[in-house]
Design an enzyme around this catalytic site. Structure first.
Site, mmCIF file in Angstrom:
data_model
loop_
_atom_site.group_PDB
_atom_site.id
_atom_site.type_symbol
_atom_site.label_atom_id
_atom_site.label_comp_id
_atom_site.label_asym_id
_atom_site.label_seq_id
_atom_site.Cartn_x
_atom_site.Cartn_y
_atom_site.Cartn_z
ATOM 1 N N TYR A 182 -11.901 0.214 -0.560
ATOM 2 C CA TYR A 182 -11.765 0.712 0.964
ATOM 3 C C TYR A 182 -10.496 1.076 1.185
ATOM 4 O O TYR A 182 -10.395 1.772 2.155
ATOM 5 C CB TYR A 182 -12.223 -0.657 1.517
ATOM 6 C CG TYR A 182 -10.976 -1.596 2.240
ATOM 7 C CD1 TYR A 182 -10.414 -2.313 1.444
ATOM 8 C CD2 TYR A 182 -10.654 -1.164 3.418
ATOM 9 C CE1 TYR A 182 -9.316 -3.301 1.803
ATOM 10 C CE2 TYR A 182 -9.652 -2.160 4.015
ATOM 11 C CZ TYR A 182 -9.072 -2.870 3.280
ATOM 12 O OH TYR A 182 -7.865 -3.601 3.917
ATOM 13 N N ARG A 183 -9.590 0.975 0.142
ATOM 14 C CA ARG A 183 -8.052 1.364 0.629
ATOM 15 C C ARG A 183 -7.318 1.065 -0.704
ATOM 16 O O ARG A 183 -7.546 0.223 -1.613
ATOM 17 C CB ARG A 183 -7.613 0.217 1.672
ATOM 18 C CG ARG A 183 -6.313 0.212 2.277
ATOM 19 C CD ARG A 183 -5.997 -0.504 3.447
ATOM 20 N NE ARG A 183 -5.023 -0.534 3.981
ATOM 21 C CZ ARG A 183 -4.595 -1.551 4.983
ATOM 22 N NH1 ARG A 183 -5.335 -2.506 5.256
ATOM 23 N NH2 ARG A 183 -3.585 -1.504 5.587
ATOM 24 N N TYR A 243 0.790 -1.438 -0.021
ATOM 25 C CA TYR A 243 0.035 -0.084 0.176
ATOM 26 C C TYR A 243 0.893 1.177 -0.132
ATOM 27 O O TYR A 243 0.315 2.558 0.026
ATOM 28 C CB TYR A 243 -1.036 0.115 1.264
ATOM 29 C CG TYR A 243 -1.986 -0.842 1.060
ATOM 30 C CD1 TYR A 243 -3.376 -0.826 0.030
ATOM 31 C CD2 TYR A 243 -2.160 -2.016 2.093
ATOM 32 C CE1 TYR A 243 -4.243 -1.398 0.067
ATOM 33 C CE2 TYR A 243 -3.450 -2.893 2.074
ATOM 34 C CZ TYR A 243 -4.319 -2.558 1.063
ATOM 35 O OH TYR A 243 -5.315 -3.315 0.936
#
Lengths: 515, 179
Positions: free
Chosen positions: A471-472, A93
């Site tokens: 969501y991310r 991420y």
């Protein structure tokens, strides 16, 4: 090759040197990193972005809230952008790298105090540098019968960072932000604020009552850049007297519909209370099997190779990992309900205990995670394809069979177009599911990296067209994903940013939010 | 439930498992016997031919390699500050290694070695032009190169691709770090 000094955007070398001198005075020289080899670990990204876009100008490591306040004041004075990380383990991420080159990393690792664990009301108050392993060890040493809810990189990641990025785990407390309670936050101007009941001096209910008085603001500090969280409360699950992890496997891709339709009522009614995972073959095997042993051709892995993996590992196309918690009597009652529900069609193979342990796949490590114990098994996915490239594509779906089938088919078609594998799982919430796909690629190959970038971009576009949002996401795609949620919401985010951080020094670009 | 540290190490030890275990090396004793170390110690992780050859190269360049066993990134946190470490690992181990060094260590150099050649990234100055040596293995030549880089001051990132086909079989990832 680059040996040129990296500076924060818009900051002169002289001003940066003055700011660094101030930071060294405030934190001690050892806690201000500027040499390239010390900064190198902060540059290791796995997403398909250019290395030169994610290089920090420095890293600072405060040890107290007061030091964080001083950092905010100094960076405000010189308009130096800072990018906050907790333990820096947000791999796939953005890892520990800044959102853009030149930002100063605010590394909260040294703030690793466990301030309180209350075994009666089952709460904890911790700092951002505390790891799951550290908190787990503390609880064990104290002899408290409490469970954590670790995500997959559990031991080395931290509850604060994972909760602030709205991460998930696998126990009944799997939605981490849902079980967060109370924060201490340093704002861009250096002021400190406590949320919920924390504003009342010596409050005994800071970690037990989330809402406080007036507008509830904790959510503003998740996936955002409105403040620096320096303490966070969380709820801990009491260790149950009995626990039964189990796996249900289904042989065919189209079985997903039946799985979800069977699972949803059990999940909403809390017969199955934990964050269940529905794991596809390549994820279940990919933690310990290498792709090259089954397939060396071009494009996505072949159906023949996938069937060979299923055969060798004794796993299904879909593998449902779940658990029951409670007294032995409660578990027996609920087990009968689970068996009846999944046994109806005759397609499911339901296993627990020795039978489940003897099959291939991830039963052992999944069982540990579902009862809050640490492991690092999922790092094995990085060996599946090799080359160090990984990006999590994570759209949300309703817990409805037709929708998950649609998402799976859409993902398969796009991944196949770009020659990547569907390494995926669904993490089942109460009414929704996180469809998590690990886009694994060879980051050493520029052509493949560009292809991965294009693929990820198309996944965002095509999912968004069908009403599916993420969501991310990773730092390379934060701006793009923010765009899929529409301009009115972005304007609110921007208005809040301008109010709370008028110079825009806190994590510029996080979740697509800027001045 | 109580053996938490042991459990953690067990989990960590599973990483790097692609490297076959072979404890036939005797290079630690050999280094001590030769008395060549003039630059200090380097912990060498791995227990196969590549790591023993890497140690040979380090020893030849005046360092004392200390066998550290199969690579477990989590043990880096337990090493004394300033310890130099080198070795080989896999992709999972490399991801863990670099993330474990955030804020608590330095990456001096990283290498990727495969049939298509070598890619070396150094934070300690320029990399040599070749790891091909008529009288030694590429791992030993890498050891000599890492020995040289360990003595250089930080100087910014340098990438170097060495296209020397056929010098390595399966892909191996090497590292030189200071904790």
């Amino acid at each position: 090759m680059s040996t040129q000094r990296i500076l924060p955007k818009g900051v002169s070398e002289a001003d940066f040197d003055r700011a660094l001198a101030g930071l060294r005075e405030a934190l001690g020289a050892d806690n201000v990193l500027t040499e390239s080899d010390a900064l190198a670990p902060y540059t290791k990204i796995m997403m398909a972005g250019a290395d030169e876009d994610y290089i920090p100008s420095a890293a600072v490591m405060p040890g107290t809230t007061e030091e964080v306040q001083e950092i905010a004041r100094l960076c405000n004075e010189y308009t130096i952008p800072i990018w906050t990380i907790g333990t820096g383990k947000n791999l796939g991420y953005g890892s520990a790298a800044p959102g853009e080159t030149g930002q100063v990393i605010l590394d909260m690792k040294r703030m690793n105090r466990i301030i309180d664990v209350d075994p009666e009301v089952c709460t904890a108050l911790i700092e951002p540098g505390v790891t799951y392993q550290q908190l787990y060890d503390y609880i064990q040493e104290k002899g408290y019968r409490l469970m954590l809810d670790p995500p997959a990189p559990s031991a080395i990641a931290g509850p604060v960072g994972n909760t602030l990025d709205r991460g998930v785990g696998y126990t009944p407390y799997g939605d981490h932000f849902m079980f967060q309670c109370g924060m201490e936050v340093v704002l861009a101007n250096g002021e400190k604020v406590r949320t919920g009941m924390g504003g009342i001096e010596n409050s005994s209910s800071w970690q037990v009552f989330k809402w406080g008085y007036g507008p509830y603001i904790d959510g503003l500090f998740t996936q955002s850049n409105y403040g620096i969280v320096t303490k966070m409360g969380l709820w801990l699950m009491p260790e149950p007297p009995a626990y039964r992890p189990f796996v249900i496997q289904y042989p065919d891709l189209e079985d997903l519909d039946e799985i979800v339709e069977t699972l949803r009522p059990l999940r909403i009614s809390q017969i199955i209370p934990n964050a269940v995972v529905i794991v596809h073959t390549l994820w279940d095997a990919g933690t310990h099997v290498e792709r090259k042993n089954y397939y060396t051709g071009d494009g996505s892995i072949s159906r023949e190779a996938l069937e060979a993996i299923k055969q060798d590992e004794g796993i299904g196309e879909w593998n449902v990992y779940a658990a029951l918690y409670g007294t032995p009597e409660q578990i027996e009652v609920n087990w009968k309900i689970v068996e009846q529900a999944f046994g109806k069609s005759g397609k499911a193979k339901i296993m627990y205990g020795e039978e489940a342990e003897q099959r291939g796949g991830g039963f052992r490590y999944r069982s540990e995670l579902m009862k809050g114990e640490m492991n690092l098994e999922e790092f094995g996915l990085y060996n599946w394809r090799g080359g160090g490239g990984s990006m999590w594509f994570a759209p949300v779906s309703q817990a409805k069979g037709s929708e998950t089938a649609d998402q799976t088919q859409l993902a398969l078609s796009i991944l196949d177009k770009y020659g990547f594998d569907y390494v995926a799982e669904y993490i089942v919430g109460w009414r929704e599911m996180h469809h998590v796909i690990d886009l694994l690629y060879n980051r050493q190959d520029p052509e493949e990296t560009q292809r991965a970038h294009d693929c990820f971009s198309e996944l965002i576009d095509e999912f968004s067209k069908r009403g599916y949002g993420l969501y991310r996401t990773n730092t390379e795609f934060m701006e793009k994903v923010a765009g899929t949620f529409g301009e009115p919401l972005r304007e609110v985010h921007k208005t809040l940013k301008n109010a709370l951080d008028p110079k825009g020094i806190l994590s510029p670009g996080k979740s697509g939010i800027r001045q | 439930m109580t053996m938490t540290r042991r459990q953690l190490l067990r989990n960590g030890a599973a990483l790097g498992a692609a490297v076959p275990v072979s404890l036939s090396t005797g290079w630690v004793g050999q280094a001590m016997a030769e008395g060549l170390a003039i630059n200090g110690e380097i912990r060498v992780f791995g227990s196969d031919r590549s790591s023993s050859e890497l140690a040979r190269g380090l020893r030849g360049a005046g360092w004392r390699p200390v066998e550290a066993g199969r690579f477990d990134p989590l043990v880096l946190a337990d090493l004394p500050r300033g310890t130099l470490a080198a070795g080989f690992t896999d992709e999972a181990g490399m991801a863990l290694l670099t993330s474990q060094l955030v804020g608590r260590g330095r990456i001096l150099a990283l290498g990727r070695h495969g049939a298509d050649g070598h890619q070396l990234v150094s934070q300690r100055g320029a990399v040599v032009d070749s790891l091909a040596q008529a009288d030694s293995s590429w791992q030993a030549a890498l050891g000599r190169e890492y020995a040289r880089l360990a003595q250089n001051p930080p100087s910014g990132r340098r990438d170097h691709n060495l296209r020397e086909a056929g010098t390595a079989g399966t892909r191996e990832l090497s590292f030189l770090v200071r904790v």
